[in-house]
Design a protein around this motif. Structure first.
Motif, PDB file in Angstrom:
ATOM      1  N   UNK A 176       1.187  -0.882  -0.069  1.00  0.00           N
ATOM      2  CA  UNK A 176       0.322  -0.028  -0.170  1.00  0.00           C
ATOM      3  C   UNK A 176       0.915   1.490  -0.038  1.00  0.00           C
ATOM      4  N   UNK A 177       1.830   1.024   1.179  1.00  0.00           N
ATOM      5  CA  UNK A 177       2.891   2.090   0.841  1.00  0.00           C
ATOM      6  C   UNK A 177       3.832   2.864  -0.642  1.00  0.00           C
TER       7      UNK A 177
ATOM      8  N   UNK B 238       3.799   5.766  -4.594  1.00  0.00           N
ATOM      9  CA  UNK B 238       4.880   5.344  -6.692  1.00  0.00           C
ATOM     10  C   UNK B 238       3.943   6.838  -7.143  1.00  0.00           C
ATOM     11  N   UNK B 239       2.315   6.113  -6.766  1.00  0.00           N
ATOM     12  CA  UNK B 239       1.168   7.503  -7.618  1.00  0.00           C
ATOM     13  C   UNK B 239       2.111   9.407  -7.568  1.00  0.00           C
TER      14      UNK B 239
ATOM     15  N   UNK C  54      -5.288  -0.443  -9.339  1.00  0.00           N
ATOM     16  CA  UNK C  54      -6.004   1.358  -9.658  1.00  0.00           C
ATOM     17  C   UNK C  54      -6.251   1.750  -8.712  1.00  0.00           C
ATOM     18  N   UNK C  55      -6.955   1.019  -7.870  1.00  0.00           N
ATOM     19  CA  UNK C  55      -7.728   2.579  -7.053  1.00  0.00           C
ATOM     20  C   UNK C  55      -6.947   2.434  -5.228  1.00  0.00           C
ATOM     21  N   UNK C  56      -5.417   3.603  -6.131  1.00  0.00           N
ATOM     22  CA  UNK C  56      -4.632   3.440  -5.090  1.00  0.00           C
ATOM     23  C   UNK C  56      -4.510   4.249  -4.071  1.00  0.00           C
ATOM     24  N   UNK C  57      -4.037   4.328  -2.267  1.00  0.00           N
ATOM     25  CA  UNK C  57      -3.704   5.326  -2.006  1.00  0.00           C
ATOM     26  C   UNK C  57      -4.016   7.158  -2.282  1.00  0.00           C
ATOM     27  N   UNK C  58      -4.073   7.856  -2.424  1.00  0.00           N
ATOM     28  CA  UNK C  58      -3.729   9.259  -3.240  1.00  0.00           C
ATOM     29  C   UNK C  58      -4.578   9.588  -4.345  1.00  0.00           C
ATOM     30  N   UNK C  59      -5.059   8.225  -5.308  1.00  0.00           N
ATOM     31  CA  UNK C  59      -5.633   8.376  -6.424  1.00  0.00           C
ATOM     32  C   UNK C  59      -7.344   8.412  -5.751  1.00  0.00           C
ATOM     33  N   UNK C  60      -7.810   7.333  -4.963  1.00  0.00           N
ATOM     34  CA  UNK C  60      -9.147   6.788  -5.092  1.00  0.00           C
ATOM     35  C   UNK C  60      -9.240   7.435  -3.579  1.00  0.00           C
TER      36      UNK C  60
END
Lengths: 173, 173
Positions: free
Chosen positions: A12-13, A18-19, A63-69
């Motif tokens: 997750x981190x 990376x995002x 696709x639904x990563x932390x920072x994005x979603x």
């Protein structure tokens, strides 16, 4: 790219970092762009083992990563994908009775909860009434045609629909 | 190999037919052999979006095919994998309160139901009490060590445990 923390790997981190630095794989960036541009996300699939097929589950996971979603304290009504709608449209193997409240499969709402509330609502996305075709394999050709017609009809006026109440009470009252 | 019915592709039917004629991919046959030889299946993973990560979901989708794990009217207590035990051991991102009855994530039993009842019980496999480590990322190093110790301890006497009651009442009373 390089890992943010190579001593204690945390998926997750790592995707979150990376995002933020624009280091996600190209295919993920493209999928995120599609999500960003969309007003409505329709997920259509055959139900496998009470959830989506692995390939679609992998789309959610990647696709639904932390920072994005979503982000720290930016979840549910504060989720980062606010303003969008979603719709889960799926076929089942089991009959509608199997998924009734007293059915052996358990209430269909136990299937809907993790997808609609756990994923979409978590990211701030509102959900339209799910579209479920029960056991198309086991119905007549005529009934299958009616299922397709009903879906075609629904798509025509989808934009006029109001999202369902996303609260736990919708599922478990 | 060739399709059983190339005019109307049906994934479930194709894998079922492939299983019967020994036409499944080699990796699936190997996984099925492992399942057949096992007395106890332990599934250990981080919970992603209220379910298992896609790669494990894909294992369920691909390995547990009709004819091998269940069959027409051979499901639940009559499932083909009778006599085996299973155990779901997973970590969560959210806290235990989040997964309590009144929590925003919803009762953890809504997570357990599709895996334990929908998959394992459907195939005739009994389930041991799940092993859940809540939010190991957010606890102290000491508490993380205790989580590992508790798991190690449990493994030592796992064979003496009785399976849980698999009925819907266990989940939704």
């Amino acid at each position: 790219g390089r890992l943010h923390n190579s001593e204690a790997f945390n998926y997750g981190v790592e995707t979150w970092e990376a995002y933020k630095r624009g280091g996600l794989s190209k295919d993920l960036v493209e999928e995120q762009k599609k999500v960003q541009e969309a007003d409505l996300l329709i997920f259509q699939f055959p139900l496998f083992w009470f959830n989506m097929p692995a390939i679609l589950k992998g789309w959610m996971d990647r696709v639904l990563v932390q920072g994005f979603a979503y982000d720290l304290s930016k979840a549910y009504d504060a989720g980062l994908l606010q303003g969008k709608l979603s719709l889960f449209s799926f076929t089942t193997g089991g009959s509608q009775e199997m998924y009734s409240k007293e059915g052996i499969g358990g209430d269909i709402r136990y299937v809907l909860w993790p997808m609609q509330h756990g994923i979409m609502h978590f990211c701030g996305v509102k959900v339209l009434e799910p579209h479920i075709c029960y056991a198309p394999e086991n119905v007549s050709e005529q009934e299958r045609k009616e299922m397709l017609t009903a879906w075609t009809q629904r798509l025509k006026t989808l934009w006029k629909e109001e999202p369902i109440d996303c609260s736990p009470e919708w599922y478990f009252k």
